[in-house]
Scaffold this motif. Structure first.
Motif, PDB file in Angstrom:
ATOM      1  N   LEU A 166     -99.605  32.408  10.625  1.00 42.66           N
ATOM      2  CA  LEU A 166    -100.343  31.337  11.300  1.00 42.66           C
ATOM      3  C   LEU A 166    -100.942  31.819  12.610  1.00 42.66           C
ATOM      4  CD1 LEU A 166     -97.916  28.317  10.707  1.00 42.66           C
ATOM      5  CD2 LEU A 166    -100.160  28.668   9.673  1.00 42.66           C
ATOM      6  N   TYR A 167    -100.186  32.646  13.318  1.00 43.20           N
ATOM      7  CA  TYR A 167    -100.699  33.188  14.586  1.00 43.20           C
ATOM      8  C   TYR A 167    -101.933  34.057  14.342  1.00 43.20           C
ATOM      9  CZ  TYR A 167    -100.965  35.974  18.838  1.00 43.20           C
ATOM     10  OH  TYR A 167    -101.405  36.608  19.967  1.00 43.20           O
ATOM     11  N   ARG A 168    -101.860  34.909  13.325  1.00 38.56           N
ATOM     12  CA  ARG A 168    -102.995  35.782  13.030  1.00 38.56           C
ATOM     13  C   ARG A 168    -104.193  34.988  12.520  1.00 38.56           C
ATOM     14  NH1 ARG A 168    -102.383  41.122  11.824  1.00 38.56           N
ATOM     15  NH2 ARG A 168    -104.657  41.000  11.605  1.00 38.56           N
ATOM     16  N   ALA A 169    -103.937  34.042  11.629  1.00 40.73           N
ATOM     17  CA  ALA A 169    -105.031  33.286  11.025  1.00 40.73           C
ATOM     18  C   ALA A 169    -105.721  32.367  12.027  1.00 40.73           C
ATOM     19  CB  ALA A 169    -104.508  32.470   9.844  1.00 40.73           C
ATOM     20  N   ILE A 172    -108.198  32.843  16.985  1.00 42.49           N
ATOM     21  CA  ILE A 172    -109.395  32.429  17.727  1.00 42.49           C
ATOM     22  C   ILE A 172    -109.679  30.941  17.554  1.00 42.49           C
ATOM     23  CG2 ILE A 172    -110.448  34.718  17.618  1.00 42.49           C
ATOM     24  CD1 ILE A 172    -112.188  33.692  15.326  1.00 42.49           C
ATOM     25  N   ASN A 173    -108.691  30.208  17.048  1.00 41.95           N
ATOM     26  CA  ASN A 173    -108.848  28.765  16.827  1.00 41.95           C
ATOM     27  C   ASN A 173    -108.353  28.026  18.062  1.00 41.95           C
ATOM     28  OD1 ASN A 173    -109.046  26.163  15.922  1.00 41.95           O
ATOM     29  ND2 ASN A 173    -107.793  26.465  14.085  1.00 41.95           N
ATOM     30  N   SER A 174    -109.241  27.318  18.733  1.00 37.13           N
ATOM     31  CA  SER A 174    -108.872  26.606  19.964  1.00 37.13           C
ATOM     32  C   SER A 174    -108.356  25.192  19.697  1.00 37.13           C
ATOM     33  CB  SER A 174    -110.077  26.528  20.898  1.00 37.13           C
ATOM     34  OG  SER A 174    -111.144  25.800  20.284  1.00 37.13           O
ATOM     35  N   VAL A 175    -108.402  24.744  18.442  1.00 32.83           N
ATOM     36  CA  VAL A 175    -107.955  23.385  18.095  1.00 32.83           C
ATOM     37  C   VAL A 175    -106.464  23.447  17.767  1.00 32.83           C
ATOM     38  CG1 VAL A 175    -108.326  21.377  16.626  1.00 32.83           C
ATOM     39  CG2 VAL A 175    -110.250  22.893  17.191  1.00 32.83           C
TER      40      VAL A 175
END
Length: 273
Positions: A166-169, A172-175
């Motif tokens: 989850l951290y890797r995926a 770059i997700n700010s939500v």
């Protein structure tokens, strides 16, 4: 204690069903077409529900403590359950976890993080076999400490790898609302299986194990409202079933404990003190 175990399991399943409904409404209403989160009452209701569920689960533990009921700290005494139906349900839950792992493996080739998904699939299959086996071994008196330690590890490694995935995926997700609930769920489930392993490794914490099992079972169902691989959805269902069964075993093994009498002073001078 079977009736009490059934009652608590119904609470966990009911909380999970209500949680997935709230989370689904949040996903439908609070997220806009760009995938960003707008202001919504559900951004407050979902965490408020989780806090309320945690309080209810803690109240179960508090009532048992008040009645001087406790789960034994030895492995067999805490998780042993030789009912045939219970054993069948454990293996059914494990089979669901294995099925989800195989489904994830079949769909992982086109994913950007295919390597991680293959790792999750392998650990999921091992967990689907080892988690029921640990409960199966709990009603056998033979000393198999080495085997028990080995069998207790795969579910812990599975959800540790899940957190890393989850951290890797989402690096770059700010939500945060898009992935933090699932990450929190994976962490709680990992801690739950770590608590179960504590009975094997000689570091038992029965109350924390029960609390993590109840909360983890609810969270696994809540996360079903999110969009992810079908195989991972099935894995969450199987994991929730296993956590409920682990909690069922511990509730059925509750025993009355009496506080040891206070030591009496040996002479008159100590009585005066």
């Amino acid at each position: 204690m079977q009736k009490k175990a059934l009652e608590i399991t119904c609470y966990v399943a009911g909380a999970g069903a209500f949680g997935v409904f709230l989370r689904w409404l949040q996903v439908m209403i609070a997220f806009n077409d760009l995938g960003l989160v707008d202001r919504s009452a559900f951004n407050v209701l979902v965490p408020a529900f989780l806090i309320a569920a945690a309080v209810v689960f803690y109240r179960f533990l508090d009532k048992d403590r008040t009645r001087h009921l406790a789960v034994p700290e030895d492995f067999v005494g805490a998780l042993g359950n030789d009912y045939r139906l219970f054993s069948v349900l454990c293996w059914v839950a494990g089979a669901v976890l294995v099925l989800g792992s195989l489904a994830l493996l079949a769909r992982s080739e086109t994913d950007k993080f295919a390597g991680f998904l293959r790792l999750l699939s392998v650990l999921g299959v091992l967990s689907g076999l080892s988690a029921p086996l640990l409960l199966e071994l709990a009603h056998r008196e033979e000393d198999r400490s080495g085997l028990l330690c080995l069998v207790s590890l795969p579910p812990i490694l599975l959800f540790a790898a899940w957190i890393v995935y989850l951290y890797r995926a989402n690096s770059i997700n700010s939500v945060l609302w898009a992935y933090v609930p699932e990450m929190f769920t994976a962490a709680v489930v990992m801690f739950a299986f770590t608590r179960f392993a504590g009975f094997v490794f000689g570091a038992p914490k029965p109350e924390r194990a029960r609390f993590d099992a109840m909360l983890g079972g609810t969270l696994c169902l809540l996360c079903l409202a999110d969009n992810r691989h079908t195989g991972m959805q099935i894995m969450l269902i199987g994991t929730s079933m296993l956590l409920m069964l682990y909690n069922w075993a511990m509730v059925c093994n509750l025993r009355e404990v009496r506080a040891a009498p206070a030591p009496q002073p040996e002479d008159g001078f100590e009585r005066l003190g």
